[in-house]
Design a protein around this motif. Sequence first.
Motif, PDB file in Angstrom:
ATOM      1  N   GLU A   3      37.542 -26.467 -13.352  1.00 29.49           N
ATOM      2  CA  GLU A   3      36.341 -26.084 -12.188  1.00 29.49           C
ATOM      3  C   GLU A   3      36.177 -24.476 -12.656  1.00 29.49           C
ATOM      4  OE1 GLU A   3      37.669 -25.359  -8.028  1.00 29.49           O
ATOM      5  OE2 GLU A   3      39.468 -26.483  -8.699  1.00 29.49           O
ATOM      6  N   ASP A   6      31.309 -22.263  -9.392  1.00 32.66           N
ATOM      7  CA  ASP A   6      29.944 -22.952  -8.957  1.00 32.66           C
ATOM      8  C   ASP A   6      29.895 -24.314  -9.430  1.00 32.66           C
ATOM      9  OD1 ASP A   6      29.066 -20.583  -7.391  1.00 32.66           O
ATOM     10  OD2 ASP A   6      28.241 -19.634  -9.475  1.00 32.66           O
ATOM     11  N   ILE A   7      30.989 -24.705 -10.022  1.00 31.13           N
ATOM     12  CA  ILE A   7      30.842 -26.134 -10.959  1.00 31.13           C
ATOM     13  C   ILE A   7      32.234 -26.754 -10.941  1.00 31.13           C
ATOM     14  CG2 ILE A   7      30.720 -27.393 -13.125  1.00 31.13           C
ATOM     15  CD1 ILE A   7      28.385 -25.840 -13.929  1.00 31.13           C
ATOM     16  N   TYR A  24      27.801 -29.170  -2.459  1.00 26.66           N
ATOM     17  CA  TYR A  24      27.577 -29.597  -4.122  1.00 26.66           C
ATOM     18  C   TYR A  24      26.424 -30.430  -4.076  1.00 26.66           C
ATOM     19  CZ  TYR A  24      31.914 -27.106  -4.970  1.00 26.66           C
ATOM     20  OH  TYR A  24      33.029 -26.046  -5.130  1.00 26.66           O
ATOM     21  N   ILE A  74      29.299 -34.036 -12.738  1.00 27.16           N
ATOM     22  CA  ILE A  74      29.049 -32.633 -12.440  1.00 27.16           C
ATOM     23  C   ILE A  74      28.560 -32.426 -11.034  1.00 27.16           C
ATOM     24  CG2 ILE A  74      27.835 -30.692 -13.178  1.00 27.16           C
ATOM     25  CD1 ILE A  74      27.172 -32.205 -15.941  1.00 27.16           C
ATOM     26  N   TYR A  75      29.582 -31.474 -10.460  1.00 25.36           N
ATOM     27  CA  TYR A  75      29.098 -30.990  -8.996  1.00 25.36           C
ATOM     28  C   TYR A  75      28.972 -29.578  -9.278  1.00 25.36           C
ATOM     29  CZ  TYR A  75      31.170 -35.039  -7.030  1.00 25.36           C
ATOM     30  OH  TYR A  75      31.678 -36.486  -6.782  1.00 25.36           O
ATOM     31  N   ALA A  76      27.745 -29.363  -8.671  1.00 23.02           N
ATOM     32  CA  ALA A  76      27.136 -27.670  -8.942  1.00 23.02           C
ATOM     33  C   ALA A  76      26.647 -27.386  -7.443  1.00 23.02           C
ATOM     34  CB  ALA A  76      26.193 -27.477  -9.763  1.00 23.02           C
ATOM     35  N   VAL A 125      32.495 -25.425 -19.609  1.00 23.50           N
ATOM     36  CA  VAL A 125      33.317 -24.616 -18.181  1.00 23.50           C
ATOM     37  C   VAL A 125      34.715 -24.551 -18.547  1.00 23.50           C
ATOM     38  CG1 VAL A 125      34.214 -25.858 -15.791  1.00 23.50           C
ATOM     39  CG2 VAL A 125      31.764 -25.988 -16.702  1.00 23.50           C
ATOM     40  N   MET A 141      23.826 -25.667 -18.349  1.00 25.43           N
ATOM     41  CA  MET A 141      23.255 -26.227 -17.235  1.00 25.43           C
ATOM     42  C   MET A 141      21.845 -26.344 -17.482  1.00 25.43           C
ATOM     43  SD  MET A 141      24.586 -27.846 -14.263  1.00 25.43           S
ATOM     44  CE  MET A 141      23.279 -29.082 -14.563  1.00 25.43           C
TER      45      MET A 141
END
Length: 268
Positions: A3, A6-7, A24, A74-76, A125, A141
């Motif tokens: 992580e 932000d991601i 997210y 992908i969580y952003a 990342v 991204m």
Amino acid sequence: MEEWKDIIVVDSLGIVKTDIEEQYLSHLLCMGGTCRFFFNGQEFELHEGDLSIIRRRSLVEKIHPSVDFQCKIIYAKPAFIELSTPQSNYAMKGQLSLFNNPVIHLTPEQQILCRRDFDILEQRVNDTGHLFYRETVINAMQTAILDFFDFHARIYGHTDISTQNASIMSRFLAMLEEGTYREHREVSYYADRLCVTAKYLSEVSKKVSGYAANYWINRYTILDISRQLRNKSLTFVQISDMFCFSSPTYFSRYVQQNLGVKPSDYRE
């Protein structure tokens, strides 16, 4: 799980909960098996090679993956997505379309490209020692987002949206996201706030999303009402007052008109 602030990149469901305070956006690539879930009150099913992009994870319910389900997610954070999104007004059209259907069925060629985007982003990342780390993650991204635009546009068509219309629609949706519909459900109210006529706002909404402004007001309202109806600790009168209906009778009529059943039947 790797992580950055932000991601978050993960390879299984449930690691990031849908009810946490931290918001997210999720981008999920199904790599095997199937997964059924409800979003916006509608049921969807993911199959191998499908891409799901969900902006409001609080609207996701009843997730049922198969025993052989595999994925990469992908969580952003919204602010990071906004920073990484290219200067293209297509984002507005995509956002509205994904609100109604968050699943994109990819072709075999698109699946290869999408998997590569996910892999590159995960590598960036993880590469925290890079002297330009933040910039490389943003760049990866942005590339992925452009490919997502391309996937979506090839299915739904690519139409130019003027900067003015995109701005009006963005501000209109921002008010709805803030919950303004709980007190105001007249197109004229939003039009006045945007310094345009109600007719013009509806024309812009129709041109950008395919639906008039009233559709989006009702859509946000009824989704919220549905969530409140499922909370059995709230009475119908309390929910009616929460949404500033003039009377419980009018509230019941609104629910029946939009959900097809009375509040009591829906709760059952």
